[in-house]
Motif scaffolding. Structure first.
Motif, PDB file in Angstrom:
ATOM      1  N   GLY A 221       0.799  -1.220   0.000  1.00 19.37           N
ATOM      2  CA  GLY A 221       0.000   0.000   0.000  1.00 19.37           C
ATOM      3  C   GLY A 221       0.832   1.270   0.000  1.00 19.37           C
ATOM      4  N   MET A 222       2.148   1.128   0.103  1.00 17.74           N
ATOM      5  CA  MET A 222       2.978   2.340   0.056  1.00 17.74           C
ATOM      6  C   MET A 222       4.090   2.212  -0.979  1.00 17.74           C
ATOM      7  SD  MET A 222       5.364   2.028   3.420  1.00 17.74           S
ATOM      8  CE  MET A 222       6.867   2.353   2.484  1.00 17.74           C
ATOM      9  N   ILE A 374      -2.475   6.659  17.419  1.00 15.89           N
ATOM     10  CA  ILE A 374      -3.140   7.453  16.382  1.00 15.89           C
ATOM     11  C   ILE A 374      -2.322   7.437  15.086  1.00 15.89           C
ATOM     12  CG2 ILE A 374      -3.885   9.789  15.735  1.00 15.89           C
ATOM     13  CD1 ILE A 374      -4.583  10.220  18.712  1.00 15.89           C
ATOM     14  N   MET A 375      -1.018   7.618  15.225  1.00 13.33           N
ATOM     15  CA  MET A 375      -0.131   7.538  14.053  1.00 13.33           C
ATOM     16  C   MET A 375      -0.266   6.169  13.397  1.00 13.33           C
ATOM     17  SD  MET A 375       1.871  10.241  13.481  1.00 13.33           S
ATOM     18  CE  MET A 375       3.469   9.774  12.800  1.00 13.33           C
ATOM     19  N   ASP A 376      -0.274   5.133  14.236  1.00 14.01           N
ATOM     20  CA  ASP A 376      -0.339   3.771  13.714  1.00 14.01           C
ATOM     21  C   ASP A 376      -1.647   3.555  12.958  1.00 14.01           C
ATOM     22  OD1 ASP A 376       0.587   1.180  13.282  1.00 14.01           O
ATOM     23  OD2 ASP A 376      -0.418   0.413  15.062  1.00 14.01           O
ATOM     24  N   PHE A 377      -2.717   4.161  13.464  1.00 12.05           N
ATOM     25  CA  PHE A 377      -3.966   4.001  12.732  1.00 12.05           C
ATOM     26  C   PHE A 377      -3.940   4.778  11.416  1.00 12.05           C
ATOM     27  CE2 PHE A 377      -8.064   5.177  11.197  1.00 12.05           C
ATOM     28  CZ  PHE A 377      -8.687   3.948  11.137  1.00 12.05           C
ATOM     29  N   ILE A 378      -3.567   6.044  11.492  1.00 12.77           N
ATOM     30  CA  ILE A 378      -3.631   6.887  10.288  1.00 12.77           C
ATOM     31  C   ILE A 378      -2.711   6.347   9.181  1.00 12.77           C
ATOM     32  CG2 ILE A 378      -3.124   9.180   9.330  1.00 12.77           C
ATOM     33  CD1 ILE A 378      -3.933  10.359  12.009  1.00 12.77           C
ATOM     34  N   TRP A 379      -1.464   6.042   9.562  1.00 11.17           N
ATOM     35  CA  TRP A 379      -0.488   5.641   8.531  1.00 11.17           C
ATOM     36  C   TRP A 379      -0.457   4.137   8.319  1.00 11.17           C
ATOM     37  CZ3 TRP A 379       0.648   9.654   5.737  1.00 11.17           C
ATOM     38  CH2 TRP A 379       0.613  10.922   6.348  1.00 11.17           C
ATOM     39  N   GLY A 380      -0.485   3.394   9.414  1.00  9.75           N
ATOM     40  CA  GLY A 380      -0.353   1.946   9.317  1.00  9.75           C
ATOM     41  C   GLY A 380      -1.624   1.238   8.872  1.00  9.75           C
ATOM     42  N   ASN A 381      -2.771   1.894   9.042  1.00 10.28           N
ATOM     43  CA  ASN A 381      -4.024   1.288   8.582  1.00 10.28           C
ATOM     44  C   ASN A 381      -4.609   2.059   7.400  1.00 10.28           C
ATOM     45  OD1 ASN A 381      -4.403  -0.922  10.185  1.00 10.28           O
ATOM     46  ND2 ASN A 381      -6.248  -0.182  11.179  1.00 10.28           N
ATOM     47  N   PHE A 382      -4.990   3.298   7.705  1.00 12.14           N
ATOM     48  CA  PHE A 382      -5.762   4.067   6.740  1.00 12.14           C
ATOM     49  C   PHE A 382      -4.975   4.375   5.473  1.00 12.14           C
ATOM     50  CE2 PHE A 382      -7.519   7.913   4.883  1.00 12.14           C
ATOM     51  CZ  PHE A 382      -8.842   7.531   4.750  1.00 12.14           C
ATOM     52  N   SER A 383      -3.786   4.915   5.640  1.00 13.43           N
ATOM     53  CA  SER A 383      -3.015   5.336   4.479  1.00 13.43           C
ATOM     54  C   SER A 383      -2.602   4.145   3.611  1.00 13.43           C
ATOM     55  CB  SER A 383      -1.790   6.120   4.954  1.00 13.43           C
ATOM     56  OG  SER A 383      -1.000   6.458   3.865  1.00 13.43           O
ATOM     57  N   LEU A 384      -2.255   3.023   4.235  1.00  7.80           N
ATOM     58  CA  LEU A 384      -1.899   1.841   3.447  1.00  7.80           C
ATOM     59  C   LEU A 384      -3.110   1.319   2.684  1.00  7.80           C
ATOM     60  CD1 LEU A 384       0.452  -0.180   5.855  1.00  7.80           C
ATOM     61  CD2 LEU A 384       1.078   1.369   3.999  1.00  7.80           C
ATOM     62  N   ALA A 385      -4.278   1.324   3.343  1.00  8.89           N
ATOM     63  CA  ALA A 385      -5.479   0.841   2.656  1.00  8.89           C
ATOM     64  C   ALA A 385      -5.839   1.768   1.496  1.00  8.89           C
ATOM     65  CB  ALA A 385      -6.650   0.730   3.640  1.00  8.89           C
ATOM     66  N   LEU A 386      -5.725   3.088   1.747  1.00 15.52           N
ATOM     67  CA  LEU A 386      -5.997   4.045   0.683  1.00 15.52           C
ATOM     68  C   LEU A 386      -5.010   3.857  -0.472  1.00 15.52           C
ATOM     69  CD1 LEU A 386      -7.610   6.561  -0.210  1.00 15.52           C
ATOM     70  CD2 LEU A 386      -5.851   7.967   0.896  1.00 15.52           C
ATOM     71  N   GLY A 387      -3.742   3.674  -0.140  1.00  9.00           N
ATOM     72  CA  GLY A 387      -2.723   3.455  -1.158  1.00  9.00           C
ATOM     73  C   GLY A 387      -3.003   2.193  -1.962  1.00  9.00           C
TER      74      GLY A 387
END
Ligand code: PHE
Length: 443
Positions: A221-222, A374-387
Motif C-alpha cells: 500500500g505504500m 493514532i499515528m499507527d492508525f492513520i499511517w499503518g491502517n488508513f493510508s496503506l489501505a488508501l494506497g
C-alpha cells in the motif's frame, strides 16, 4: 542505470529481503495486540481472508509495476502515466514510509531496551520504561542510526545479507516459545480465544483493523513492493516469490499468536491492553522457563533484527525516490531522511506517559488514544489501505491489467487461469471491497 540503484543477487535474495521487510514488529508486536483488541479468533479469521483475497493480489500488482518500470513508486507511476495526478499515489507512499518508520523505530527501540535488560536479568516495568523520555529516545535514536548505516550500504550489501542469516533463527526460537507457552497451566483458554471465532464480535471496525493489518504486515500500500520488485530480474518467477513471501509472513504472525495468547491467559493478563501487550506477556514466559534470561535476550535480539529488516525497507522507499528522481547520492538521501524521520518520531516516543500532551491526545473517530496509536492508525491502517485502493485501480485500469498480467507471466511457468482470476480481483474486488471498508469509517 545509476550506480546508486542496484539489483538483487538472485531470486532467493529477493525473497529473503521481501520477507525481511514483511516480517517484523507487524507480526510479533502488532498482530497479537490487534487480535487481542478485536475479539481474538474472529479477527484472526478475517485477517487470513484479507491476506488471501486482497493482500496477495495487491502484492503481485505492486511487484509487476516495479519490475516493469524499474523505478521507485513515484517514478514507476510517472513512467506509465507521465506527470499526472497519479504521481500523488507514489508521493503518498513515500510520505507513508517516513511516517510509519517514525513510530516503528520507537517500538523497535523498546525491543532493544528489553533485550539489554533481559540479558542482565533486570525486570522491567513496561509502563515505567516507556514513560522515561531519555531511555525511549535513546533507543529510538540508536535504532534509526542502525537503519541508516545498513541502508547506506545499498541493496545487496546491506539488506540481503542480514535477512538471510537471522530470519531462520527467529522461526526456530518461536517454535521453542510456542512449546513453553502452550504447556503453561491455564493456556487452553488462550488457544480457544485465538482459534474459536465468536462472529458476534465482528463489525466494520474489526474488518478495517484486519484489512489494515494485512497491508501493514505484508508491507503493502505504500509502494515498498514496487521498489523491491524494481530490483528483480526479468527471468524471475514473481508470482511464486510473492506467494512464498506472503505465506512466510502469515506463518510467523500465526506462530507469534501461539506464543502470546496461551501465555496471556495462563498468567491472567488482559488481551485488549493495546501496544504494550507483548512487552508485558513475553517476559512472563521467559521467567517460566529454564535459561529464561538467555532465551529472552536471544528472542528480543532476533525481534530487533526482524524489525531492522523492516525499518531498512521503510527507509528504502523514500531513499529510492530521492536517488532516482532528485539525483541525490544514496548517502545524502539516507542521512537526511533518517534524521527527519527520527525527529518526526519523537512525539510518538513520548506518547506513552513521558509527555502528557502526546499521551492524552485522542482521536474520537476511531477511539484511539495516545499519539503512537493514532499515528499507527492513520499511517499503518488508513493510508496503506488508501494506497492499496489507488494502486489496484492504477494497475488494473490505468496501466491496464493485461500489461500487468503479461509482466507477471514473464518468468512464470503457469499463470494462465490463475492470472485471469488475479485480473478480476485487482480490477473489481480489491477497489470495491477496500472502498466499502474505508467509507464505512466516515458513516
Ligand atoms: N511489514 C512490516 C512489519 O510487519 C512493516 C512494514 C510496513 C514495512 C510497510 C514496510 C512497509 O513489521
Amino acid at each position: 542505470m545509476s550506480k546508486d540503484r542496484g539489483q538483487w543477487s538472485s531470486r532467493i535474495g529477493f525473497i529473503f529481503a521481501a520477507a525481511g521487510s514483511a516480517i517484523g514488529l507487524g507480526n510479533v508486536w502488532r498482530f497479537p495486540y490487534m487480535a487481542g483488541q478485536n475479539g481474538g479468533a474472529a479477527f484472526v479469521f478475517t485477517y487470513l481472508i484479507c491476506v488471501m483475497v486482497i493482500g496477495l493480489p495487491v502484492m503481485l500488482a505492486e511487484l509487476s509495476l516495479g519490475r516493469s518500470t524499474t523505478r521507485n513508486p513515484v517514478g514507476a507511476i510517472e513512467a506509465i502515466k507521465g506527470n499526472s495526478l497519479w504521481r500523488g499515489v507514489g508521493i503518498l507512499g513515500v510520505v507513508t514510509g517516513v511516517a510509519i518508520l517514525s513510530y516503528y523505530a520507537v517500538i523497535a527501540g523498546w525491543t532493544v531496551g528489553y533485550m539489554v535488560s533481559t540479558a542482565i536479568g533486570k525486570e522491567l516495568d513496561f509502563n515505567a520504561f516507556v514513560a522515561s523520555p531519555g531511555t525511549v529516545i535513546f533507543y529510538q535514536a540508536l535504532f534509526m542510526l542502525l537503519t541508516i548505516l545498513v541502508v547506506s550500504g545499498g541493496v545487496q550489501g546491506g539488506i540481503e545479507r542480514w535477512a538471510k542469516i537471522l530470519m531462520p533463527l527467529l522461526l526456530l526460537l518461536l517454535v521453542v516459545l510456542i512449546i513453553r507457552s502452550v504447556t503453561l497451566k491455564g493456556s487452553l483458554a488462550g488457544i480457544e480465544f485465538y482459534l474459536k471465532p465468536d462472529f458476534s464480535k465482528l463489525d466494520f471496525n474489526v474488518v478495517l483493523q484486519a484489512l489494515g493489518q494485512a497491508f501493514f504486515s505484508l508491507s503493502l500500500g505504500m509502494g515498498l513492493m514496487i521498489t523491491y520488485g524494481s530490483y528483480l530480474s526479468k527471468e524471475d518467477n514473481m508470482v511464486s516469490a510473492g506467494l512464498q513471501v506472503a505465506l512466510f509472513d502469515t506463518l510467523i504472525a500465526i506462530m507469534a499468536g501461539f506464543v502470546i495468547f496461551p501465555a496471556l491467559f495462563a498468567v491472567g493478563e488482559n488481551p485488549a491492553q493495546g501496544p504494550g501487550l507483548v512487552f508485558v506477556v513475553l517476559p512472563k514466559i521467559f521467567k517460566a522457563m529454564p535459561l529464561g534470561n538467555f532465551f529472552g535476550a536471544a528472542f528480543f535480539l532476533l525481534l530487533a533484527v526482524a524489525a531492522l529488516t523492516s525499518t531498512i525497507s521503510l527507509l528504502e522507499v523514500p531513499v529510492a525516490y530521492f536517488v532516482d528522481e532528485k539525483k541525490w547520492t544514496r548517502t545524502k538521501a539516507v542521512w537526511i531522511l533518517g534524521l527527519v524521520t527520527f525527529l518526526v518520531g519523537i512525539p510518538s516516543a513520548l506518547s506513552l506517559g513521558a509527555s502528557s500532551i502526546f499521551t492524552q491526545i485522542n482521536f474520537s473517530l476511531i477511539h484511539q488514544k495516545g499519539l503512537l496509536s493514532i499515528m499507527d492508525f492513520i499511517w499503518g491502517n488508513f493510508s496503506l489501505a488508501l494506497g492499496a485502493f489507488l494502486l489496484s485501480i492504477f494497475v488494473g485500469w490505468i496501466w491496464g491489467g493485461s500489461k500487468a498480467l503479461a509482466e507477471l507471466r514473464a518468468g512464470t511457468g503457469h499463470f494462465t487461469w490463475q492470472g485471469e482470476g488475479w485480473l478480476l480481483i485487482i480490477k473489481f474486488i480489491c477497489p470495491i471491497v477496500i472502498a466499502i471498508i474505508l467509507l464505512n469509517l466516515f458513516l
